[in-house]
Design a protein around this motif. Structure first.
Motif, PDB file in Angstrom:
ATOM      1  N   ARG A  54      36.031  16.877  15.468  1.00 46.32           N
ATOM      2  CA  ARG A  54      36.116  18.034  16.375  1.00 46.32           C
ATOM      3  C   ARG A  54      34.722  18.566  16.709  1.00 46.32           C
ATOM      4  NH1 ARG A  54      39.330  23.710  15.165  1.00 46.32           N
ATOM      5  NH2 ARG A  54      38.579  24.795  17.003  1.00 46.32           N
ATOM      6  N   GLN A  55      33.872  18.692  15.685  1.00 41.77           N
ATOM      7  CA  GLN A  55      32.520  19.216  15.905  1.00 41.77           C
ATOM      8  C   GLN A  55      31.685  18.275  16.773  1.00 41.77           C
ATOM      9  OE1 GLN A  55      31.569  19.666  11.755  1.00 41.77           O
ATOM     10  NE2 GLN A  55      32.156  21.820  11.725  1.00 41.77           N
ATOM     11  N   ALA A  56      31.788  16.969  16.526  1.00 41.19           N
ATOM     12  CA  ALA A  56      31.034  16.004  17.329  1.00 41.19           C
ATOM     13  C   ALA A  56      31.515  16.024  18.774  1.00 41.19           C
ATOM     14  CB  ALA A  56      31.175  14.601  16.738  1.00 41.19           C
ATOM     15  N   LEU A  57      32.822  16.073  18.942  1.00 40.69           N
ATOM     16  CA  LEU A  57      33.386  16.122  20.284  1.00 40.69           C
ATOM     17  C   LEU A  57      32.906  17.358  21.024  1.00 40.69           C
ATOM     18  CD1 LEU A  57      35.404  14.595  22.091  1.00 40.69           C
ATOM     19  CD2 LEU A  57      37.198  15.993  21.126  1.00 40.69           C
ATOM     20  N   VAL A  61      40.500  20.396  24.211  1.00 41.47           N
ATOM     21  CA  VAL A  61      40.396  18.992  23.812  1.00 41.47           C
ATOM     22  C   VAL A  61      39.979  18.873  22.357  1.00 41.47           C
ATOM     23  CG1 VAL A  61      39.098  16.844  24.173  1.00 41.47           C
ATOM     24  CG2 VAL A  61      39.939  18.133  26.134  1.00 41.47           C
ATOM     25  N   THR A  62      38.987  19.649  21.952  1.00 39.76           N
ATOM     26  CA  THR A  62      38.493  19.533  20.580  1.00 39.76           C
ATOM     27  C   THR A  62      39.565  19.942  19.569  1.00 39.76           C
ATOM     28  OG1 THR A  62      37.445  21.722  20.680  1.00 39.76           O
ATOM     29  CG2 THR A  62      36.069  19.817  21.216  1.00 39.76           C
ATOM     30  N   GLN A  63      40.300  20.989  19.869  1.00 43.10           N
ATOM     31  CA  GLN A  63      41.379  21.413  18.981  1.00 43.10           C
ATOM     32  C   GLN A  63      42.492  20.370  18.931  1.00 43.10           C
ATOM     33  OE1 GLN A  63      42.334  25.235  20.671  1.00 43.10           O
ATOM     34  NE2 GLN A  63      40.862  26.313  19.380  1.00 43.10           N
ATOM     35  N   ALA A  64      42.822  19.814  20.086  1.00 41.87           N
ATOM     36  CA  ALA A  64      43.875  18.798  20.147  1.00 41.87           C
ATOM     37  C   ALA A  64      43.497  17.559  19.360  1.00 41.87           C
ATOM     38  CB  ALA A  64      44.157  18.441  21.605  1.00 41.87           C
ATOM     39  N   VAL A  65      42.261  17.120  19.493  1.00 41.11           N
ATOM     40  CA  VAL A  65      41.821  15.927  18.783  1.00 41.11           C
ATOM     41  C   VAL A  65      41.900  16.137  17.278  1.00 41.11           C
ATOM     42  CG1 VAL A  65      39.770  14.528  18.264  1.00 41.11           C
ATOM     43  CG2 VAL A  65      40.434  14.941  20.629  1.00 41.11           C
ATOM     44  N   THR A  73      38.467  16.563   6.448  1.00 38.53           N
ATOM     45  CA  THR A  73      37.017  16.710   6.629  1.00 38.53           C
ATOM     46  C   THR A  73      36.514  15.819   7.761  1.00 38.53           C
ATOM     47  OG1 THR A  73      36.612  15.065   4.895  1.00 38.53           O
ATOM     48  CG2 THR A  73      36.555  17.392   4.240  1.00 38.53           C
ATOM     49  N   VAL A  74      37.082  14.625   7.881  1.00 38.46           N
ATOM     50  CA  VAL A  74      36.700  13.716   8.968  1.00 38.46           C
ATOM     51  C   VAL A  74      37.203  14.275  10.297  1.00 38.46           C
ATOM     52  CG1 VAL A  74      36.954  11.379   9.902  1.00 38.46           C
ATOM     53  CG2 VAL A  74      36.646  11.715   7.445  1.00 38.46           C
ATOM     54  N   ALA A  75      38.424  14.812  10.307  1.00 40.80           N
ATOM     55  CA  ALA A  75      38.969  15.405  11.532  1.00 40.80           C
ATOM     56  C   ALA A  75      38.115  16.581  12.000  1.00 40.80           C
ATOM     57  CB  ALA A  75      40.411  15.849  11.300  1.00 40.80           C
TER      58      ALA A  75
END
Length: 149
Positions: free
Chosen positions: A138-141, A116-120, A132-134
């Motif tokens: 990913r890190q927050a997710l 999921v984190t990679q997909a997002v 940088t936002v993406a």
């Protein structure tokens, strides 16, 4: 963890300026999921925000819903088809994506969390979110889904 609680926390962490609009954006996405990538747009709908921005709420809600319903692969393929015009065309030919109800409980394995984190991150970059936002998304997710936050 309930879907909207996790999604709201992630959006608030990564995009505090979007957080206050989360309930309205989430409601609009649930009412018409296909509009999250409207025709002729290169970014998700701004849902009445002052300026058109690539919103994180539809991405997060879509990915978490897809993970909860085991349709993540289809969601990623749909959301990363290139320009939003092609995504819109794809959505019109097929059944519109469904967004799980806010009370859906997320119970993901470590492998699903990673997927999921990679997909997002891929989806966010593909629709124009700054890298940088993406990455922060990913890190927050990952932090919220893995229980670290």
């Amino acid at each position: 963890m309930r879907l909207d609680e996790v999604a709201a926390a992630i959006v608030a962490e990564v995009s505090p300026e979007e957080a206050e609009y989360f309930p309205a954006i989430a409601q609009a996405v649930r009412r018409d999921p296909a509009r999250a990538f409207g025709p002729g747009r290169d970014e998700p709908l701004a849902f009445g925000l002052a300026e058109a921005v690539a919103l994180l709420t539809p991405i997060v809600l879509g990915a978490l819903s897809a993970a909860a319903t085991n349709t993540l692969t289809t969601f990623v393929e749909t959301a990363t088809k290139g320009t939003s015009k092609r995504v819109w065309g794809f959505l019109r030919r097929k059944r519109a994506p469904e967004i799980a109800p806010p009370e859906t409980v997320l119970d993901l394995t470590p492998e699903q969390v990673k997927e999921v984190t990679q997909a997002v991150e891929r989806i966010a970059v593909s629709i124009g979110v700054e890298e940088t936002v993406a990455l922060r998304l990913r890190q927050a997710l990952f932090g919220h889904l893995s229980g670290e936050r």
